[in-house]
Design an enzyme around this catalytic site. Structure first.
Site, mmCIF file in Angstrom:
data_model
loop_
_atom_site.group_PDB
_atom_site.id
_atom_site.type_symbol
_atom_site.label_atom_id
_atom_site.label_comp_id
_atom_site.label_asym_id
_atom_site.label_seq_id
_atom_site.Cartn_x
_atom_site.Cartn_y
_atom_site.Cartn_z
ATOM 1 N N GLU A 118 0.805 -0.939 -0.016
ATOM 2 C CA GLU A 118 -0.202 0.024 0.129
ATOM 3 C C GLU A 118 1.130 1.063 0.145
ATOM 4 O O GLU A 118 1.934 1.275 0.986
ATOM 5 C CB GLU A 118 -1.023 -0.019 1.435
ATOM 6 N N LYS B 70 -8.421 -1.017 11.436
ATOM 7 C CA LYS B 70 -8.102 -1.508 10.731
ATOM 8 C C LYS B 70 -6.827 -0.442 10.252
ATOM 9 O O LYS B 70 -5.940 -0.879 9.539
ATOM 10 C CB LYS B 70 -8.628 -1.639 8.734
ATOM 11 N N ASP C 297 3.808 -13.565 13.016
ATOM 12 C CA ASP C 297 2.976 -14.513 12.661
ATOM 13 C C ASP C 297 1.770 -13.330 12.752
ATOM 14 O O ASP C 297 0.932 -13.723 13.603
ATOM 15 C CB ASP C 297 1.962 -15.483 13.625
ATOM 16 N N HIS D 242 -4.020 9.718 -0.040
ATOM 17 C CA HIS D 242 -3.713 8.417 -0.577
ATOM 18 C C HIS D 242 -3.320 8.225 -2.076
ATOM 19 O O HIS D 242 -2.518 7.725 -1.811
ATOM 20 C CB HIS D 242 -4.968 7.501 0.368
#
Length: 422
Positions: free
Chosen positions: A85, A262, A278, A375
């Protein structure tokens, strides 16, 4: 990291790839093997990949970058991040710069206690069986320790036992054994304990033996981080008020809380991937913890204080500096050298700090210019790269078309215009 090393590297994003690598090399954090690995472009030999998982046909790469400006518990930290991203590393670095002006991030991590579960069904008189198991605590812990003698020799081992009745009507109960796993993530160790202790649990309680496995909801392995940031650093009191309002929105609404979390995990996951952790277990634990009250809630929050904002986060975070990919993946070893964490607990605090920085960056964008402007500006880099690749494919085979060579710092004009600072 040595206190002589600063994570504040001005103009780092403006340098070409080779210059960035030379800058990192000059810090003295990496050994020769790590430097050589990065100079080759990173990657994983297919022979190693073939031993790491099944049905391997190739490897799949992600960009590896470095988040700057982080100061965690009075130590400057360079944070490796592997992510596709465009805005994640820039956003985390920028938020860390703002927090740095107020002293950086502060955090603490619980001892590395993992949870082993042994499940029983059809237990007769489940309450009485639970009492017998609780009375057998010492023998059950001893049986668990016997299964992991090397960890016990290193100072770890089984620390506590808990019995939970899940359904008296169905005779379902579960035994939790809490195991200290040192600087390992600890999944394999805890699974070993669960399987070793399960027959004894069944003999004591009766019933039908069910699952024997770890839980990724590691409530005795929490990490907590805090940070403050001034109105001036954020761009004014109006922006700070907007961030606090956005944070409150997440506390009131689970739909917003999901996206709020998120944004927190954007940075944490990218660092976790680079460091060979992990990230799937980390995600599972974080979101389960967010819902433990019976309502899904944010794992971080920002509130108004005089002259700025105070932020905090708490979540379960099982990470390791030994074992797993750290033993076989040269890139993971290089990333661990770069971050300089001396223990799993220290690494957990760094990762949670990256999450809180990413959360702040996302909220600031939402409260000011909106999430899309910055973004999408950085997203143009992907579009320009795709366009350059198409142009190259259509170019004459004689090589007359100019090659897009980001490895030499040559960027198409659209990309140059889209470059964001950190």
């Amino acid at each position: 990291m040595s206190q002589k090393v600063s994570s504040r590297i001005s103009g780092f994003y403006k340098r070409c790839l080779e210059e960035r690598l030379r800058t990192i090399e000059a810090l003295g954090l990496l050994d020769e093997e790590a430097i050589a690995h990065l100079a080759r472009g990173g990657g994983l030999p297919t022979a190693v990949a073939d031993r790491m998982c099944e049905n391997v046909i190739a490897t799949h790469a992600l960009p590896l970058g470095v988040a700057l400006n982080f100061r965690v518990n009075q130590r400057d930290v360079l944070v490796p991040m592997a992510v596709e991203e465009p805005s994640v590393i820039a956003a985390a670095s920028n938020a860390a710069r703002m927090v740095r002006l107020s002293g950086g991030f502060t955090g603490e991590a619980d001892p590395p206690i993992m949870t082993a579960q042994v499940q029983l069904d059809d237990v007769p008189d489940v309450e009485e069986a639970a009492a017998r198991l609780a009375a057998s605590r010492a023998s059950l812990l001893a049986a668990g320790d016997a299964a992991i003698p090397r960890m016990v020799a290193r100072g770890g081992g089984c620390r506590d036992l808990e019995v939970r009745v899940l359904s008296a009507e169905l005779g379902v109960l579960v035994v939790h054994l809490y195991v200290e796993v040192g600087d390992a993530m600890g999944a394999n160790l805890v699974d070993t304990v669960a399987e070793a202790v399960a027959p004894l649990v069944q003999r004591i309680a009766g019933g039908t033996l069910g699952l024997r496995i770890l839980s990724n909801l590691t409530v005795r392995r929490l990490v907590r981080v805090t940070a403050s940031v001034s109105d001036d650093a954020l761009g004014g009191a109006e922006v700070a008020v907007g961030i606090a309002r956005a944070s409150r929105f997440a506390e009131l609404d689970p739909y917003r809380a999901a996206t709020h979390n998120k944004g927190f995990m954007n940075g944490l996951d990218a660092a976790a991937v680079a460091l060979g952790q992990d990230f799937r277990a980390i995600e599972a634990g974080a979101h389960a913890y967010a819902a433990m009250s019976g309502r899904y809630r944010p794992i971080s929050a920002w509130e108004r204080v005089p002259g700025g904002l105070a932020g905090r986060a708490e979540l379960p975070l099982a990470v390791g500096t030994v074992g797993g990919s750290t033993e076989v993946h040269a890139g993971v070893r290089a990333a661990l050298q770069l971050v300089g964490a001396k223990s799993a607990r220290e690494l957990a605090v760094v990762l949670a700090s990256v999450g809180l920085a990413s959360n702040l960056a996302a909220l600031r964008a939402l409260a000011s210019e909106g999430i899309q402007r910055g973004h999408m500006r950085l997203h143009e880099r992907k579009r320009a790269l795709s366009a350059a690749a198409s142009d190259e494919a259509a170019a004459p085979s004689s090589g007359e078309g100019k090659r897009f060579a980001p490895e030499r710092g040559e960027l198409p004009r659209a990309v140059q215009q889209a470059e964001g600072g950190t």
